[in-house]
Design a protein around this motif. Sequence first.
Motif, PDB file in Angstrom:
ATOM      1  N   ARG A 148     -33.090   9.513 -28.546  1.00  0.00           N
ATOM      2  CA  ARG A 148     -33.572  10.557 -27.641  1.00  0.00           C
ATOM      3  C   ARG A 148     -33.992   9.901 -26.331  1.00  0.00           C
ATOM      4  O   ARG A 148     -34.746   8.940 -26.322  1.00  0.00           O
ATOM      5  CB  ARG A 148     -34.760  11.281 -28.260  1.00  0.00           C
ATOM      6  CG  ARG A 148     -34.408  12.094 -29.481  1.00  0.00           C
ATOM      7  CD  ARG A 148     -35.654  12.772 -30.042  1.00  0.00           C
ATOM      8  NE  ARG A 148     -35.335  13.559 -31.208  1.00  0.00           N
ATOM      9  CZ  ARG A 148     -35.641  13.212 -32.452  1.00  0.00           C
ATOM     10  NH1 ARG A 148     -36.281  12.081 -32.688  1.00  0.00           N
ATOM     11  NH2 ARG A 148     -35.311  13.995 -33.454  1.00  0.00           N
ATOM     12  N   TRP A 190     -28.673  13.581 -38.559  1.00  0.00           N
ATOM     13  CA  TRP A 190     -28.040  14.782 -39.082  1.00  0.00           C
ATOM     14  C   TRP A 190     -28.570  15.077 -40.486  1.00  0.00           C
ATOM     15  O   TRP A 190     -28.865  14.157 -41.253  1.00  0.00           O
ATOM     16  CB  TRP A 190     -26.534  14.534 -39.109  1.00  0.00           C
ATOM     17  CG  TRP A 190     -25.717  15.491 -39.898  1.00  0.00           C
ATOM     18  CD1 TRP A 190     -25.181  16.659 -39.456  1.00  0.00           C
ATOM     19  CD2 TRP A 190     -25.285  15.353 -41.251  1.00  0.00           C
ATOM     20  NE1 TRP A 190     -24.457  17.256 -40.445  1.00  0.00           N
ATOM     21  CE2 TRP A 190     -24.506  16.470 -41.569  1.00  0.00           C
ATOM     22  CE3 TRP A 190     -25.491  14.392 -42.233  1.00  0.00           C
ATOM     23  CZ2 TRP A 190     -23.926  16.654 -42.814  1.00  0.00           C
ATOM     24  CZ3 TRP A 190     -24.922  14.576 -43.478  1.00  0.00           C
ATOM     25  CH2 TRP A 190     -24.151  15.703 -43.752  1.00  0.00           C
ATOM     26  N   LYS A 191     -28.688  16.322 -40.801  1.00  0.00           N
ATOM     27  CA  LYS A 191     -29.071  16.760 -42.147  1.00  0.00           C
ATOM     28  C   LYS A 191     -28.041  17.768 -42.625  1.00  0.00           C
ATOM     29  O   LYS A 191     -27.627  18.660 -41.883  1.00  0.00           O
ATOM     30  CB  LYS A 191     -30.448  17.436 -42.163  1.00  0.00           C
ATOM     31  CG  LYS A 191     -31.590  16.536 -41.773  1.00  0.00           C
ATOM     32  CD  LYS A 191     -31.923  15.581 -42.876  1.00  0.00           C
ATOM     33  CE  LYS A 191     -33.143  14.769 -42.488  1.00  0.00           C
ATOM     34  NZ  LYS A 191     -33.160  13.470 -43.090  1.00  0.00           N
ATOM     35  N   THR A 225     -22.621  21.718 -32.300  1.00  0.00           N
ATOM     36  CA  THR A 225     -23.528  20.574 -32.279  1.00  0.00           C
ATOM     37  C   THR A 225     -22.719  19.287 -32.313  1.00  0.00           C
ATOM     38  O   THR A 225     -21.773  19.152 -33.087  1.00  0.00           O
ATOM     39  CB  THR A 225     -24.470  20.619 -33.502  1.00  0.00           C
ATOM     40  OG1 THR A 225     -25.193  21.841 -33.464  1.00  0.00           O
ATOM     41  CG2 THR A 225     -25.425  19.447 -33.510  1.00  0.00           C
ATOM     42  N   GLY A 276     -25.501  16.880 -26.909  1.00  0.00           N
ATOM     43  CA  GLY A 276     -26.105  17.715 -27.939  1.00  0.00           C
ATOM     44  C   GLY A 276     -25.267  18.894 -28.355  1.00  0.00           C
ATOM     45  O   GLY A 276     -25.104  19.165 -29.526  1.00  0.00           O
ATOM     46  N   TRP A 323     -28.383  11.641 -25.560  1.00  0.00           N
ATOM     47  CA  TRP A 323     -29.778  11.853 -25.932  1.00  0.00           C
ATOM     48  C   TRP A 323     -29.985  12.944 -26.971  1.00  0.00           C
ATOM     49  O   TRP A 323     -31.004  12.974 -27.646  1.00  0.00           O
ATOM     50  CB  TRP A 323     -30.599  12.235 -24.706  1.00  0.00           C
ATOM     51  CG  TRP A 323     -30.629  11.219 -23.624  1.00  0.00           C
ATOM     52  CD1 TRP A 323     -30.105   9.956 -23.655  1.00  0.00           C
ATOM     53  CD2 TRP A 323     -31.214  11.375 -22.342  1.00  0.00           C
ATOM     54  NE1 TRP A 323     -30.334   9.321 -22.464  1.00  0.00           N
ATOM     55  CE2 TRP A 323     -31.015  10.180 -21.636  1.00  0.00           C
ATOM     56  CE3 TRP A 323     -31.897  12.407 -21.724  1.00  0.00           C
ATOM     57  CZ2 TRP A 323     -31.476   9.985 -20.346  1.00  0.00           C
ATOM     58  CZ3 TRP A 323     -32.351  12.219 -20.437  1.00  0.00           C
ATOM     59  CH2 TRP A 323     -32.138  11.012 -19.756  1.00  0.00           C
ATOM     60  N   ASN A 324     -29.070  13.853 -27.086  1.00  0.00           N
ATOM     61  CA  ASN A 324     -29.284  15.019 -27.938  1.00  0.00           C
ATOM     62  C   ASN A 324     -28.307  15.146 -29.093  1.00  0.00           C
ATOM     63  O   ASN A 324     -28.263  16.173 -29.756  1.00  0.00           O
ATOM     64  CB  ASN A 324     -29.248  16.286 -27.071  1.00  0.00           C
ATOM     65  CG  ASN A 324     -30.362  16.276 -26.049  1.00  0.00           C
ATOM     66  OD1 ASN A 324     -31.526  16.248 -26.399  1.00  0.00           O
ATOM     67  ND2 ASN A 324     -30.011  16.247 -24.782  1.00  0.00           N
ATOM     68  N   ASN A 343     -32.395  11.301 -33.976  1.00  0.00           N
ATOM     69  CA  ASN A 343     -32.178  12.620 -34.556  1.00  0.00           C
ATOM     70  C   ASN A 343     -31.047  12.502 -35.571  1.00  0.00           C
ATOM     71  O   ASN A 343     -29.875  12.663 -35.226  1.00  0.00           O
ATOM     72  CB  ASN A 343     -31.834  13.637 -33.459  1.00  0.00           C
ATOM     73  CG  ASN A 343     -31.707  15.041 -33.989  1.00  0.00           C
ATOM     74  OD1 ASN A 343     -32.141  15.350 -35.086  1.00  0.00           O
ATOM     75  ND2 ASN A 343     -31.088  15.898 -33.203  1.00  0.00           N
ATOM     76  N   ASN A 382     -38.121  10.433 -23.310  1.00  0.00           N
ATOM     77  CA  ASN A 382     -39.263  10.853 -24.114  1.00  0.00           C
ATOM     78  C   ASN A 382     -40.361   9.795 -24.124  1.00  0.00           C
ATOM     79  O   ASN A 382     -41.250   9.827 -24.964  1.00  0.00           O
ATOM     80  CB  ASN A 382     -38.826  11.182 -25.546  1.00  0.00           C
ATOM     81  CG  ASN A 382     -38.240   9.988 -26.281  1.00  0.00           C
ATOM     82  OD1 ASN A 382     -38.038   8.926 -25.710  1.00  0.00           O
ATOM     83  ND2 ASN A 382     -37.956  10.167 -27.556  1.00  0.00           N
ATOM     84  N   GLN A 386     -26.704  14.279 -32.830  1.00  0.00           N
ATOM     85  CA  GLN A 386     -27.218  13.932 -34.148  1.00  0.00           C
ATOM     86  C   GLN A 386     -26.358  12.796 -34.708  1.00  0.00           C
ATOM     87  O   GLN A 386     -25.164  12.723 -34.436  1.00  0.00           O
ATOM     88  CB  GLN A 386     -27.152  15.133 -35.083  1.00  0.00           C
ATOM     89  CG  GLN A 386     -28.051  16.272 -34.658  1.00  0.00           C
ATOM     90  CD  GLN A 386     -27.951  17.456 -35.597  1.00  0.00           C
ATOM     91  OE1 GLN A 386     -27.595  17.327 -36.759  1.00  0.00           O
ATOM     92  NE2 GLN A 386     -28.266  18.630 -35.077  1.00  0.00           N
ATOM     93  N   GLN A 430     -38.538   7.648 -35.430  1.00  0.00           N
ATOM     94  CA  GLN A 430     -39.061   8.687 -34.537  1.00  0.00           C
ATOM     95  C   GLN A 430     -38.247   8.897 -33.268  1.00  0.00           C
ATOM     96  O   GLN A 430     -38.363   9.940 -32.617  1.00  0.00           O
ATOM     97  CB  GLN A 430     -40.504   8.392 -34.169  1.00  0.00           C
ATOM     98  CG  GLN A 430     -40.708   7.067 -33.459  1.00  0.00           C
ATOM     99  CD  GLN A 430     -42.166   6.732 -33.244  1.00  0.00           C
ATOM    100  OE1 GLN A 430     -43.028   7.567 -33.419  1.00  0.00           O
ATOM    101  NE2 GLN A 430     -42.446   5.499 -32.853  1.00  0.00           N
ATOM    102  N   ASP A 431     -37.393   7.958 -32.883  1.00  0.00           N
ATOM    103  CA  ASP A 431     -36.615   8.090 -31.656  1.00  0.00           C
ATOM    104  C   ASP A 431     -35.179   8.542 -31.927  1.00  0.00           C
ATOM    105  O   ASP A 431     -34.373   8.625 -31.017  1.00  0.00           O
ATOM    106  CB  ASP A 431     -36.603   6.758 -30.896  1.00  0.00           C
ATOM    107  CG  ASP A 431     -36.431   6.917 -29.395  1.00  0.00           C
ATOM    108  OD1 ASP A 431     -36.577   8.040 -28.881  1.00  0.00           O
ATOM    109  OD2 ASP A 431     -36.143   5.906 -28.722  1.00  0.00           O
TER     110      ASP A 431
END
Length: 181
Positions: free
Chosen positions: A153, A103-104, A83, A76, A165-166, A101, A156, A168, A98-99
Amino acid sequence: FNGNAINENEILQKVNAHHYTKAVQFNHYVEERVLEPNDPFYVDGTQWDMNNSGQNGGTNDADIDAPEAWELCTGGITAAGDTVVVAVIDGGFSITHQDLNFWKNYAEIPGNSIDDDNNGYVDDVNGWNAGSNSGNITASPHGTHVSGTVAARGNNNLGVAGVNWNAQVMPVMYGSATESN
């Protein structure tokens, strides 16, 4: 020695100063580190590529040793505080999964047809589609699957556990069969 009666640092210094002493350190408590996520497809052995114990007739330890890596880091952020973003190049991605992340690019204003952040790509809020030369990312199970392997992720209690896991994921859709595209 009685730790309440004498300072442990003083004892350490006295032992270290003795001419027969080569090295001295405090006694540390040790514990086995085992980090295994609770994600269903990891728990049931489906993700044999992460940790293969020979389940389902597989070859023991024919895996990427993910638990050993997870014990050290689940990713992460780099040591410098940056990041971790992994670009995945594929045919499409379910960017609302949902699982994952995804990038934006928050420096870009969506839908205004302007390259707001001056990076050479217009409206690349969610990634880049080289085929349509736009920021339009369409859904595809393969790109989503690959992204999950890279960065789902973990721990969870949902779906799979990724390698990192963290991190993007920056989705990049290819446009043609040529690398330059």
